[in-house]
Every structure is written in structure tokens, then in C-alpha cells.
Design a protein around this motif. Structure first.
Motif, PDB file in Angstrom:
ATOM      1  N   ARG A   1     -43.398  33.730  12.523  1.00  0.00           N
ATOM      2  CA  ARG A   1     -44.162  34.757  12.479  1.00  0.00           C
ATOM      3  C   ARG A   1     -45.483  34.711  13.140  1.00  0.00           C
ATOM      4  O   ARG A   1     -46.283  36.296  13.440  1.00  0.00           O
ATOM      5  CB  ARG A   1     -44.363  34.704  10.774  1.00  0.00           C
ATOM      6  CG  ARG A   1     -42.978  34.753   9.866  1.00  0.00           C
ATOM      7  CD  ARG A   1     -43.369  35.314   8.417  1.00  0.00           C
ATOM      8  NE  ARG A   1     -42.068  35.222   7.353  1.00  0.00           N
ATOM      9  CZ  ARG A   1     -42.068  35.543   6.488  1.00  0.00           C
ATOM     10  NH1 ARG A   1     -43.238  35.335   5.353  1.00  0.00           N
ATOM     11  NH2 ARG A   1     -40.891  36.440   6.008  1.00  0.00           N
TER      12      ARG A   1
ATOM     13  N   GLU B   1     -35.322  40.723  10.196  1.00  0.00           N
ATOM     14  CA  GLU B   1     -34.870  42.438   9.456  1.00  0.00           C
ATOM     15  C   GLU B   1     -36.439  42.509   9.856  1.00  0.00           C
ATOM     16  O   GLU B   1     -36.152  43.695  10.279  1.00  0.00           O
ATOM     17  CB  GLU B   1     -34.581  41.519   7.812  1.00  0.00           C
ATOM     18  CG  GLU B   1     -33.312  41.575   8.392  1.00  0.00           C
ATOM     19  CD  GLU B   1     -32.546  41.522   6.180  1.00  0.00           C
ATOM     20  OE1 GLU B   1     -33.672  41.269   6.273  1.00  0.00           O
ATOM     21  OE2 GLU B   1     -31.324  41.089   5.877  1.00  0.00           O
ATOM     22  N   ARG B   2     -37.224  41.800   9.283  1.00  0.00           N
ATOM     23  CA  ARG B   2     -38.858  41.997   9.787  1.00  0.00           C
ATOM     24  C   ARG B   2     -38.965  42.352  11.166  1.00  0.00           C
ATOM     25  O   ARG B   2     -39.736  43.721  11.465  1.00  0.00           O
ATOM     26  CB  ARG B   2     -39.995  40.673   9.723  1.00  0.00           C
ATOM     27  CG  ARG B   2     -40.897  41.054   9.063  1.00  0.00           C
ATOM     28  CD  ARG B   2     -41.947  39.713   8.840  1.00  0.00           C
ATOM     29  NE  ARG B   2     -42.295  39.313   9.663  1.00  0.00           N
ATOM     30  CZ  ARG B   2     -43.061  39.185  10.587  1.00  0.00           C
ATOM     31  NH1 ARG B   2     -43.988  39.837   9.587  1.00  0.00           N
ATOM     32  NH2 ARG B   2     -44.003  38.475  11.314  1.00  0.00           N
TER      33      ARG B   2
ATOM     34  N   ARG C   1     -37.523  45.678  11.581  1.00  0.00           N
ATOM     35  CA  ARG C   1     -38.251  47.127  10.656  1.00  0.00           C
ATOM     36  C   ARG C   1     -38.999  46.974  11.152  1.00  0.00           C
ATOM     37  O   ARG C   1     -39.813  48.359  10.770  1.00  0.00           O
ATOM     38  CB  ARG C   1     -37.739  46.096   9.471  1.00  0.00           C
ATOM     39  CG  ARG C   1     -38.044  47.895   8.549  1.00  0.00           C
ATOM     40  CD  ARG C   1     -37.708  46.961   6.989  1.00  0.00           C
ATOM     41  NE  ARG C   1     -38.734  46.148   7.205  1.00  0.00           N
ATOM     42  CZ  ARG C   1     -37.890  45.384   6.349  1.00  0.00           C
ATOM     43  NH1 ARG C   1     -36.952  44.255   6.816  1.00  0.00           N
ATOM     44  NH2 ARG C   1     -39.396  43.598   6.103  1.00  0.00           N
ATOM     45  N   ASP C   2     -40.394  45.916  10.788  1.00  0.00           N
ATOM     46  CA  ASP C   2     -41.405  46.560  10.752  1.00  0.00           C
ATOM     47  C   ASP C   2     -42.127  46.525  11.791  1.00  0.00           C
ATOM     48  O   ASP C   2     -43.441  47.171  12.680  1.00  0.00           O
ATOM     49  CB  ASP C   2     -42.182  45.182  10.453  1.00  0.00           C
ATOM     50  CG  ASP C   2     -41.302  45.160   8.704  1.00  0.00           C
ATOM     51  OD1 ASP C   2     -40.749  46.681   8.111  1.00  0.00           O
ATOM     52  OD2 ASP C   2     -41.996  44.901   7.730  1.00  0.00           O
TER      53      ASP C   2
ATOM     54  N   GLN D   1     -34.098  36.717   7.566  1.00  0.00           N
ATOM     55  CA  GLN D   1     -34.879  37.329   7.067  1.00  0.00           C
ATOM     56  C   GLN D   1     -36.200  38.066   8.381  1.00  0.00           C
ATOM     57  O   GLN D   1     -36.648  38.710   8.090  1.00  0.00           O
ATOM     58  CB  GLN D   1     -35.760  36.570   6.177  1.00  0.00           C
ATOM     59  CG  GLN D   1     -34.826  36.152   4.638  1.00  0.00           C
ATOM     60  CD  GLN D   1     -35.875  34.905   3.718  1.00  0.00           C
ATOM     61  OE1 GLN D   1     -36.686  35.282   4.175  1.00  0.00           O
ATOM     62  NE2 GLN D   1     -35.311  34.067   3.143  1.00  0.00           N
ATOM     63  N   GLU D   2     -36.436  36.883   8.859  1.00  0.00           N
ATOM     64  CA  GLU D   2     -37.299  37.359  10.018  1.00  0.00           C
ATOM     65  C   GLU D   2     -36.642  38.307  10.892  1.00  0.00           C
ATOM     66  O   GLU D   2     -37.684  39.333  11.520  1.00  0.00           O
ATOM     67  CB  GLU D   2     -37.973  36.067  10.743  1.00  0.00           C
ATOM     68  CG  GLU D   2     -39.031  36.149  12.076  1.00  0.00           C
ATOM     69  CD  GLU D   2     -39.870  37.348  11.462  1.00  0.00           C
ATOM     70  OE1 GLU D   2     -40.895  37.247  11.912  1.00  0.00           O
ATOM     71  OE2 GLU D   2     -40.388  37.262  10.028  1.00  0.00           O
TER      72      GLU D   2
ATOM     73  N   ASN E   1     -44.484  36.476  16.877  1.00  0.00           N
ATOM     74  CA  ASN E   1     -43.847  37.470  16.332  1.00  0.00           C
ATOM     75  C   ASN E   1     -45.460  37.997  16.281  1.00  0.00           C
ATOM     76  O   ASN E   1     -45.230  39.104  16.596  1.00  0.00           O
ATOM     77  CB  ASN E   1     -43.129  37.682  15.609  1.00  0.00           C
ATOM     78  CG  ASN E   1     -41.800  37.192  15.454  1.00  0.00           C
ATOM     79  OD1 ASN E   1     -41.150  36.683  17.302  1.00  0.00           O
ATOM     80  ND2 ASN E   1     -40.749  36.359  14.757  1.00  0.00           N
ATOM     81  N   ASP E   2     -45.845  38.045  14.889  1.00  0.00           N
ATOM     82  CA  ASP E   2     -47.062  39.256  14.883  1.00  0.00           C
ATOM     83  C   ASP E   2     -48.056  38.622  16.640  1.00  0.00           C
ATOM     84  O   ASP E   2     -48.934  39.667  16.819  1.00  0.00           O
ATOM     85  CB  ASP E   2     -47.879  38.803  13.651  1.00  0.00           C
ATOM     86  CG  ASP E   2     -46.965  38.483  12.772  1.00  0.00           C
ATOM     87  OD1 ASP E   2     -46.618  39.416  12.240  1.00  0.00           O
ATOM     88  OD2 ASP E   2     -48.058  38.093  11.413  1.00  0.00           O
TER      89      ASP E   2
END
Length: 358
Positions: A123, A159-160, A163-164, A156-157, A126-127
Motif C-alpha cells: 500500500r 481490488e483497491r 478501484r480507488d 484485496q490490494e 501503490n500510494d
């Protein structure tokens, strides 16, 4: 339209800070293979790394060596291009590139961590990529990271990020701890990637057995293409490409060695019981993958396009590392391919795979 006027019109349309060198506003030149560094995750790795133990990977370049000194000088010279979106603009305009896909730079995939800690690392990566891409949203799109040692958290990641963060793909290594990509433990991840239609980019993290190839930079120049061949053969022979036929998998560095020595793999399929379970020859499966153009020789690019189909080849640079392709558009345009085939490699193949508007 005069050349200066054409540059002004296209630059205004794309809102780029510097004039673009695009020949056609309807066909952006897309680079699918670039990297950035993620200092935050490097610090996260240092904060969470266990004490040294047998079996842990060794440094690719020996510390306190002439090679290490040279590598540090090279890294320092390109540091800003890893961290500042605007620092890339002069190079992009010089090379004639309109859009770059932004992925992380190894070794920050953190597969050695437990699943939850690895998810935190992914995360952060990715951020950071999302923040970098936001610095020039008309020129940069993200390619993310997942903690593949934990397939459920990877999903999970995945998808995030799609999507986001609106990422267009995910980058993984060729070996996850000691497991090849065709291992059954990764099937949930492959199933999710197929269901979501997310392209998977495979890029080795050095070589899995570097000791023999530590000299002469062979862990990179010789062994990384071998690692890519091993990743491809695992997905083929372990049945992943059969079980998930709609998977979109791109192998960086032109796919490594396998495509260029496909005849030997096909001969084994014809003569050996160990590979008789395949539904078709290995070279047939090779046409199911995508590839980039980071192979340095035009005759190899021409062979790759003929062997797997030009629709499966996309331009890449490995920017901004020193092993990258310096003049990628000229490299493609100099190949003995049709004008339409060159347009596909430079633009439309990637735009179609990654859903990038023309």
C-alpha cells in the motif's frame, strides 16, 4: 500545419508542461516499462527486516567495490527522475514519449515479510505511485504492487488499486520466496486477475541463484532473461494458462530467452513424456503472452513480432535506469516492420490492453 504550430496545438491539448513530439494526436506513444523508487517503503523495509539468516538474498552488487561506487554514481545521476514527475519531461519529449506506465523499482516487493506487513508495504508503494502519477495525470498511469506471498491479501490490494487508484495493471516478480508462479498456492490470485481483467507484468528481481553469476554483471545481463523464461514456462507447464485462458500476462525484456529458443521447448513436447500433458506446443502458448521491446537488437524485435504476433508487442524502455533503451521510438521505427505494425507497437497495442484513451 507548420511543425511549430503542430507542437503548440498538441501540447495545449495534453496540457503538458513542455512541447510534445507526437506525430499524431490520435496515437499517443506509450512506454509500458518504467520505474520509480519508493523511499518510504525502503525505510519501512529497514524498520521491519529480520536479522540476517541463512538463505536470505545477498546484495546484487558487492558493497565496497568499484561496481558499487559506479552504481551509486549512476543512481545519484537519475535520482530526481525516480522521485519528481516533472524531472522526466525533458527526456520524454526528447524520446517522443507521450505516456509512461509507472511501476516500482526493485527490490521493494517485500515478499519476505508476513502477509499483513507485506500488505502495508504494497500500500505504501501503490500510494506513492498514485501520488507520482497525479503530478502529470495526462502522462502517467500506475502499475501497482501486491504481497503475493499472501494471495488473499494480494486480491484485496488488487481490488483497491484498480478501484480507488485507477491503476492499469500490477507488477510481480518471477519467483515468490521459493515458489514459481505456477504453484497452486497462487491460483486464487490468477483467478481474480482473470475475473477483473487486470494485466499482470512480470519483472524479475535479479536472479534466484545469483552466486554463480555474480561476476561481470551476469546476474542482470545473462540471468534476468533466464528468470523470465522460467516464469513463462512455469505458467505454461503448471497449467495456469489453460485454467485461466483470459489472463493478460506481459513478460518484460521481450520475454527473456524462451521465445527465441522455442524450437527446443517444442522438440521436448514432441518427444518427452514429462510435457505431454500440454494441450499444444510451448510456442503456441507463447502467443498468449504480451511482451515489451527492451531487447536492444532490432533483428530480435522483428523475430519476436513474427513469432508471437505483432499485436502482442508493446514499446518499453526500462526508464530511467542505465540499462534502459535510450531512443525507443527510433528503435521501433528502424525495424523491418510495416508502418501499421510500428504504430501498434508504439501505441495502439498498449492503449487497448491498458484501456488508455487515444
Amino acid at each position: 500545419m507548420a511543425r511549430a504550430a503542430r507542437k503548440k496545438t498538441v501540447a495545449k491539448k495534453r496540457r503538458a508542461p513542455s512541447a510534445l513530439k507526437r506525430k499524431s494526436s490520435s496515437h499517443p506513444v506509450i512506454d509500458i516499462h518504467t520505474h520509480i523508487r519508493v523511499p518510504r517503503v525502503m525505510q519501512f523495509m529497514r524498520d521491519n527486516k529480520p536479522p540476517p539468516q541463512p538463505g536470505m538474498p545477498k546484495p546484487w552488487v558487492p558493497p565496497a567495490s568499484a561496481s558499487a561506487d559506479m552504481q551509486k554514481r549512476q543512481e545519484d545521476a537519475i535520482a530526481a527522475k525516480h522521485l519528481d514527475p516533472k524531472a522526466r519531461f525533458p527526456d520524454l519529449d526528447r524520446m517522443g514519449i507521450d505516456i509512461q506506465m509507472i511501476s516500482y523499482n526493485f527490490p521493494v516487493d517485500c515478499y519476505w515479510m508476513d502477509g499483513e506487513t507485506g500488505l502495508q508495504a504494497a500500500r505504501i508503494i501503490n500510494d506513492t505511485i498514485a501520488e507520482f502519477a497525479a503530478g502529470a495525470p495526462d502522462r502517467y498511469y500506475g502499475i501497482g504492487s501486491v504481497p503475493l506471498q499472501d494471495p488473499e491479501r494480494s486480491i484485496q490490494e488488487l481490488e483497491r488499486m484498480t478501484r480507488d487508484l485507477k491503476f492499469r495493471g500490477v507488477l510481480i516478480s518471477s519467483l515468490i520466496r521459493d515458489k514459481d508462479l505456477g504453484d497452486p498456492m497462487f491460483k486464487p490470485f490468477w483467478k481474480a486477475a482473470e475475473r477483473m481483467g487486470v494485466p499482470i507484468f512480470i519483472h524479475p528481481q535479479g536472479f534466484s541463484q545469483p552466486d554463480r553469476l555474480a561476476k561481470f554483471f551476469q546476474w542482470n545481463s545473462v540471468a534476468q532473461p533466464l528468470e523470465e523464461a522460467l516464469a513463462m514456462q512455469s505458467l505454461i507447464y503448471e497449467g495456469i494458462m489453460d485454467e485461466f485462458p483470459k489472463l493478460k500476462v506481459c513478460i518484460h525484456h521481450g520475454g527473456g530467452y524462451l521465445v527465441f529458443y522455442a524450437g527446443r521447448a517444442d522438440r521436448a513436447y514432441q518427444t518427452r513424456p514429462e510435457v505431454s500433458h500440454l494441450k499444444a506446443s510451448p510456442s503456441t502458448y507463447m502467443k498468449k503472452f504480451w511482451y515489451d521491446t527492451v531487447i536492444y537488437n532490432r533483428d530480435m524485435l522483428e523475430f519476436l513480432a513474427a513469432k508471437v504476433g505483432v499485436d502482442k508487442v508493446m514499446m518499453g524502455t526500462d526508464y530511467p535506469v542505465f540499462m534502459g533503451e535510450d531512443d525507443p521510438v527510433a528503435f521501433v521505427n528502424g525495424a523491418k516492420l510495416t508502418r501499421e505494425d510500428k504504430r501498434k507497437i508504439l501505441s495502439s497495442n498498449a492503449a487497448k490492453l491498458l484501456h488508455i484513451p487515444a
